[in-house]
Design a protein around this motif. Structure first.
Motif, short mmCIF file in Angstrom:
data_model
loop_
_atom_site.label_atom_id
_atom_site.label_comp_id
_atom_site.label_asym_id
_atom_site.label_seq_id
_atom_site.Cartn_x
_atom_site.Cartn_y
_atom_site.Cartn_z
N TRP A 8 0.76 -1.50 0.10
CA TRP A 8 0.09 -0.38 0.03
C TRP A 8 0.98 1.39 -0.26
O TRP A 8 0.35 2.14 0.00
CB TRP A 8 -0.85 -0.21 0.98
CG TRP A 8 -1.50 -1.06 1.33
CD1 TRP A 8 -2.73 -1.45 -0.02
CD2 TRP A 8 -3.04 -0.71 1.77
NE1 TRP A 8 -3.16 -2.62 0.10
CE2 TRP A 8 -4.06 -1.77 1.67
CE3 TRP A 8 -4.12 -0.24 2.67
CZ2 TRP A 8 -5.51 -2.47 2.06
CZ3 TRP A 8 -5.21 -0.38 3.44
CH2 TRP A 8 -6.10 -1.26 3.54
N THR A 58 -2.28 -3.02 -5.48
CA THR A 58 -3.37 -3.67 -6.02
C THR A 58 -3.16 -5.29 -6.26
O THR A 58 -3.71 -5.87 -5.56
CB THR A 58 -4.51 -3.33 -6.18
OG1 THR A 58 -4.65 -3.15 -7.48
CG2 THR A 58 -5.16 -2.53 -5.32
N VAL A 100 -4.35 1.51 -7.80
CA VAL A 100 -5.54 1.31 -7.09
C VAL A 100 -6.42 2.54 -7.93
O VAL A 100 -7.39 2.60 -7.81
CB VAL A 100 -5.47 1.65 -5.32
CG1 VAL A 100 -5.53 3.26 -5.27
CG2 VAL A 100 -7.41 1.48 -4.77
N TRP A 113 -10.44 2.63 -10.35
CA TRP A 113 -10.61 2.63 -9.14
C TRP A 113 -10.42 1.12 -10.04
O TRP A 113 -10.68 -0.01 -10.78
CB TRP A 113 -12.31 1.95 -8.39
CG TRP A 113 -12.28 1.82 -7.28
CD1 TRP A 113 -11.65 1.91 -6.17
CD2 TRP A 113 -12.49 0.34 -7.05
NE1 TRP A 113 -12.16 1.22 -5.40
CE2 TRP A 113 -12.19 -0.57 -6.14
CE3 TRP A 113 -12.65 -1.49 -8.07
CZ2 TRP A 113 -12.93 -1.33 -5.43
CZ3 TRP A 113 -13.03 -2.22 -7.72
CH2 TRP A 113 -13.05 -2.39 -6.34
N TRP A 140 -10.05 -3.01 2.33
CA TRP A 140 -11.48 -1.49 1.74
C TRP A 140 -12.72 -1.15 1.95
O TRP A 140 -12.96 -2.35 2.62
CB TRP A 140 -10.95 -1.33 0.34
CG TRP A 140 -9.44 -1.29 -0.27
CD1 TRP A 140 -8.64 0.03 0.04
CD2 TRP A 140 -8.76 -1.82 -0.59
NE1 TRP A 140 -7.56 0.10 -0.42
CE2 TRP A 140 -7.57 -0.86 -1.54
CE3 TRP A 140 -8.58 -3.28 -1.27
CZ2 TRP A 140 -6.34 -1.50 -1.95
CZ3 TRP A 140 -8.09 -3.98 -2.34
CH2 TRP A 140 -6.56 -3.14 -2.39
N HIS A 141 -13.02 -0.49 2.21
CA HIS A 141 -14.68 -0.25 2.28
C HIS A 141 -15.57 -1.35 1.34
O HIS A 141 -15.48 -1.82 -0.06
CB HIS A 141 -15.07 0.40 1.63
CG HIS A 141 -16.77 1.36 2.42
ND1 HIS A 141 -17.50 0.55 3.46
CD2 HIS A 141 -17.78 0.98 1.30
CE1 HIS A 141 -18.91 0.91 3.59
NE2 HIS A 141 -18.71 1.30 2.19
#
Length: 624
Positions: A294, A320, A449, A479, A607-608
């Motif tokens: 990250w 990612t 990302v 994304w 992540w969400h």
């Protein structure tokens, strides 16, 4: 009569010549014997000379030829004596090696080089993939469910699928026996079925071998080692024979554990990332690996030393996915490749001559891409800056583009795809034909990302060289959670947030796009399917598993067509639904090299998003 001075000179010369040939091998005894022979020869010559003088006086002279013979004969006798003496004193010499005469310009044949016999691991790989013939299509069904207490972020397996590792958010790594589970008679209990969301049908339960903690022992003040905290596992990788495994944690370190022998023993810890390690990828020889984090960096590690070899840093966006380009020699050719499928089975390199027919076909397939993308356009994330141009601006000096920067907002292949996305600050330039032609087939792919996909030439170590990013439309959402290579290494599959999968053709041939990576086609899921959270390529080079929020779909990439203005496709539905997963993000999927099993895990990977707590094992049936 010949004068004695000339005779002495002649004898001295012969003596010098004989001594010079092999002076080291003649000792004093031999020299004494030679002196005696010389004295006897001189006395005999003197006696013969007097007799010759008398006969000449009495006969009134002799023939010149007789005189010459008389003068030369002592020399011949002395030469014979010297030669015989030297031969007796000299050590025996080695016989001369026979000289093989070869024609002019033709070299003698060289002995064949020694070939190292294959290792047991290579023999097992060859037997595992021997006799594999790819079918025209597949059918995938879930046959086994493995409940977990929490989200599962990562998966890894051995080459033969005898060992299956799962890495979860609770900090445990679990080793399952796939064959014992699918061949056994242990089924899910009622609470397990409720936990896994399996209401109908009969499904088998997983068989666990062992488990261990992903922890690092802490050294106390008195010097003893104590138990450390558990670290969630965000990425996994395993050696092909299940000898060892790698686990990337949320704290940035990668741990090396044993698997088959003394399972779970911590061998080494590699520290280099400043955040969670989101992906791992092994080298071909399994002597090193690549890690993505990250913190926006990709690191190359050497497993022989456990040290860092090189860092790949682009523009700082979270990574990612990371993957090494597959070797073309490991790809098993698919006999079902049709005219459309030849795009997926072309050579790595070809003539750098443009084929205008292929370019026209690509333009006709892509001329309405922007119109179809308007349905997925999100102004919250996709609104471009008013004062910024399309792609190509904002790159630092280390990533200076080699081509014309003023036209970098257009696709490098000349297709009318609209404007490109805004270049992130510090990102490398878009790959152009001149730059990409210098790349070697040894490529490393990183996905970020923010949607950017970057290719690195692993053989280039100069900063700012041997790196470039793929062109992306300004309508593409920023994304991306998953990207992978095709089995033959000719394509890259990129999952997008708008429910689509973009297929990039990266072959360095004129037919594919004049030597530059381009978007060959786009696979679009139904609008209600949700975001694409994971993609995995099948080993036949034609099929792709695409995981969305609602289901997992199996696409035939070689025969897929793009929809028209109304979103309809003439060939009808182009994908199959893979039952099992439903609801939530899919963190990772894997398919074994023989295409027998597909395994899927669910989590939001930090992540969400929603997720489930089940790992499904699917059986792949070949339809010939």
């Amino acid at each position: 009569m010949v004068s004695s001075d000339s005779d002495d000179d002649a004898y001295d010369d012969l003596d010098f010549d004989g001594a010079s040939e092999d002076n080291d091998n003649i000792d004093e005894d031999i020299l004494d014997a030679l002196e005696e022979d010389l004295a006897a020869a001189a006395a005999a010559e003197a006696t013969d000379g007097e007799e010759d003088t008398d006969s000449t006086t009495s006969d009134g002279g002799s023939d010149d030829d007789d005189a010459d013979e008389d003068r030369i004969s002592p020399h011949k006798d002395l030469e014979q004596v010297l030669t015989q003496t030297l031969q007796e004193a000299a050590p025996p010499s080695k016989p001369a090696s026979p000289i093989i005469e070869s024609p002019v310009g033709v070299q003698a044949p060289q002995p064949p080089p020694q070939v190292r016999p294959p290792s047991p691991a290579q023999i097992r790989k060859t037997k595992l993939l021997s006799g594999v013939s790819w079918p025209r299509s597949f059918t995938v069904e879930a046959i086994c469910a493995i409940p977990h207490p929490c989200a599962t972020h990562a998966l890894a397996s051995s080459l033969c699928m005898s060992h299956l590792l799962t890495g979860s958010d609770d900090g445990y790594i679990r080793d399952y026996d796939v064959f014992a589970a699918v061949n056994g008679k242990v089924f899910l209990t009622a609470p397990q079925r409720q936990h896994c969301g399996v209401i109908e049908g009969i499904m088998k339960a997983g068989q666990i071998r062992c488990w261990w903690e992903n922890a690092i022992p802490e050294v106390k003040t008195e010097g003893s080692a104590g138990e450390g905290p558990l670290y969630p596992v965000y990425s996994l990788a395993m050696q092909s024979d299940a000898l060892w495994s790698l686990a990337g944690s949320n704290q940035g370190h990668v741990s090396l554990h044993t698997v088959r022998h003394a399972p779970g023993r911590l061998c080494h810890v590699m520290r280099g990332h400043r955040g969670p390690v989101s992906a791992l990828s092994l080298q071909y020889d399994e002597k090193g690996f690549f890690s993505a984090g990250w913190d926006g960096e990709a690191i190359h590690w050497d497993l022989n030393t456990g040290s860092m070899v090189r860092k790949f840093t682009a523009h700082g966006a979270q990574l990612t996915a990371i993957a090494v380009r597959p070797l073309a020699s490991n790809y098993i050719h698919n006999s079902w490749n049709t005219t459309q499928g030849r795009e997926l089975a072309g050579p790595m390199r070809g003539p750098q001559q443009p084929t205008y027919g292929a370019q026209t076909q690509g333009q006709s397939l892509k001329q309405d891409d922007d119109a179809r993308s308007d349905t997925s356009y999100d102004p919250l994330f996709d609104e471009p800056d008013a004062g910024a141009d399309g792609d190509g601006n904002g790159a630092p000096a280390s990533f200076a583009p080699s081509g014309n920067a003023g036209q970098s907002h257009m696709p490098p292949t000349g297709q009318h795809l609209g404007r490109g996305a805004i270049a992130p600050k510090g990102a490398p330039p878009i790959l152009d034909p001149a730059t990409y032609a210098t790349f070697s087939p040894d490529l490393l792919m990183t996905a970020h990302v923010d949607g950017q996909v970057i290719l690195w030439d692993r053989r280039v170590h100069t900063p700012g060289k041997g790196v470039g990013r793929m062109w992306m439309s300004e309508k593409t959402p920023p994304w991306c959670m998953s990207a992978c290579w095709s089995a033959d290494g000719n394509q890259i599959y990129v999952g997008r947030r708008n429910g689509s999968v973009e297929i990039y053709d990266v072959r360095q041939t004129g037919e594919a796009g004049m030597g530059t990576p381009r978007i060959m086609k786009t696979l679009r899921n139904p609008l209600s399917s949700g975001v694409v959270s994971c993609v995995v390529a099948f080993p036949d080079g034609r099929h792709l598993a695409c995981a969305s929020t609602d289901n997992i779909r199996l696409w035939n990439v070689a025969e897929a067509r793009e929809p028209d203005h109304y979103g309809k496709v003439k060939s009808g539905v182009q994908f199959k639904i893979i039952p099992g997963h439903h609801g939530g993000y899919v963190s990772q999927m894997l398919v074994d090299p023989a295409a027998r099993f597909l395994v899927s895990a669910s989590s939001n990977r930090g992540w969400h998003g929603e997720h489930t707590k089940t790992v499904f094992v699917h059986e792949i049936k070949h339809l010939h």
